[in-house]
Design an enzyme around this catalytic site. Structure first.
Site, PDB file in Angstrom:
ATOM      1  N   ASP A  10       0.789  -1.240   0.000  1.00  0.00           N
ATOM      2  CA  ASP A  10       0.000   0.000   0.000  1.00  0.00           C
ATOM      3  C   ASP A  10       0.821   1.289   0.000  1.00  0.00           C
ATOM      4  OD1 ASP A  10      -1.957  -1.888   0.176  1.00  0.00           O
ATOM      5  OD2 ASP A  10      -2.667  -1.291   2.160  1.00  0.00           O
ATOM      6  N   LYS A 110      -6.627  -4.918  -3.357  1.00  0.00           N
ATOM      7  CA  LYS A 110      -7.323  -5.486  -2.209  1.00  0.00           C
ATOM      8  C   LYS A 110      -8.297  -4.461  -1.641  1.00  0.00           C
ATOM      9  CE  LYS A 110      -3.666  -4.286   1.117  1.00  0.00           C
ATOM     10  NZ  LYS A 110      -4.444  -3.526   2.106  1.00  0.00           N
ATOM     11  N   CYS A 143      -2.423  -2.839   7.790  1.00  0.00           N
ATOM     12  CA  CYS A 143      -2.284  -3.752   6.650  1.00  0.00           C
ATOM     13  C   CYS A 143      -1.033  -4.620   6.717  1.00  0.00           C
ATOM     14  CB  CYS A 143      -2.335  -2.958   5.346  1.00  0.00           C
ATOM     15  SG  CYS A 143      -3.949  -2.177   5.100  1.00  0.00           S
TER      16      CYS A 143
END
Length: 196
Positions: A10, A110, A143
Site C-alpha cells: 500500500d 485489495k 495492513c
C-alpha cells in the site's frame, strides 16, 4: 525459481504522497520520507538479485462502499472532502512514483487490511515458487501486521523490514514487537534479503 519475494504493501499516493487524500486530511504517515527511501533501496536490491517484487494497492469504488461501518466511521472526515480516496483508477490509488511497479512485477488490488483476503495474492506467490516474504509498507499496525499474520497461517515464512514500515509512534513499535514475538523475523531490510 526464487523462494523469497519482496512484498510492498500500500505505498500509494493516497497514503504516502503529501498531496494524497489522507495526508491532506491531516492523516500523514510519520517519517514517511525515510521509509520511502529505505523501501526504494529494498526494492532495488531485490531486483538486483532477481527476486519477484509484489505490490498491493488498497482500493475502493467511489465513496468506498466496501468499507465496514466501523472503518467508514473512522474515515468519514476524509471521505467528506475526498470522495475519491483510494478509488481504483485514480492517482490517489496508484503506487507512489518513486516505487512505481515495473512491467514484470505483480500488483494485487485489495479491499481489506489482510492482503490475502479475497485476493489472488497467495495464488500468485505459489505460482512464483515463493515461500518467504520480506515485507515493507504502510501502515505497520493495520495492513502490514494483518498480512503478516495471515501469511504465517498460510505457511509463508514472514520477515518485516522495520525501516520500510511506518505508523504513528503509538502503534509502530508495539506492532513490530507483536509480529516479532510470534509471526515474523523483524529487522532492517538489508539484513533480511538472501545473500546474492
Amino acid at each position: 525459481m526464487p523462494t523469497t519475494a519482496v512484498l510492498v504493501i500500500d505505498m500509494q499516493n493516497g497514503f504516502v504522497h503529501r498531496d494524497g487524500s489522507l495526508p491532506r486530511s491531516g492523516m500523514a504517515v510519520p517519517g514517511i520520507d525515510a521509509v520511502l527511501d529505505a523501501t526504494t533501496r529494498l526494492v532495488a536490491a531485490g531486483r538486483a538479485t532477481g527476486l519477484p517484487i509484489v505490490y498491493t494497492r488498497h482500493v475502493y469504488r467511489r465513496n468506498a462502499p466496501e468499507m465496514s461501518p466501523r472503518v467508514r466511521a473512522a474515515f468519514a472526515p476524509v471521505l467528506a472532502t475526498h470522495p475519491h480516496m483510494l478509488t481504483r483508477g485514480t492517482w490517489d490509488a496508484e503506487v507512489v512514483d518513486v516505487l512505481a511497479p515495473e512491467p514484470d512485477d505483480v500488483v494485487v488490488d485489495k479491499h481489506h487490511y489482510d492482503a490475502f483476503l479475497h485476493t489472488d495474492l497467495e495464488l500468485m506467490l505459489r505460482a512464483l515458487g515463493v515461500d518467504r516474504l520480506v515485507v515493507g509498507g504502510v501502515l505497520t499496525n493495520y495492513c502490514v501486521e494483518s498480512t503478516v499474520r495471515s501469511g504465517v497461517e498460510r505457511g509463508f515464512d514472514m520477515s518485516v523490514a522495520a525501516d520500510c514500515t511506518a505508523a504513528s509512534a503509538r502503534f509502530h513499535g508495539p506492532s513490530l514487537a507483536s509480529m516479532e514475538a510470534m509471526f515474523a523475523t523483524v529487522g532492517p531490510w538489508n539484513e533480511l534479503l538472501p545473500a546474492p
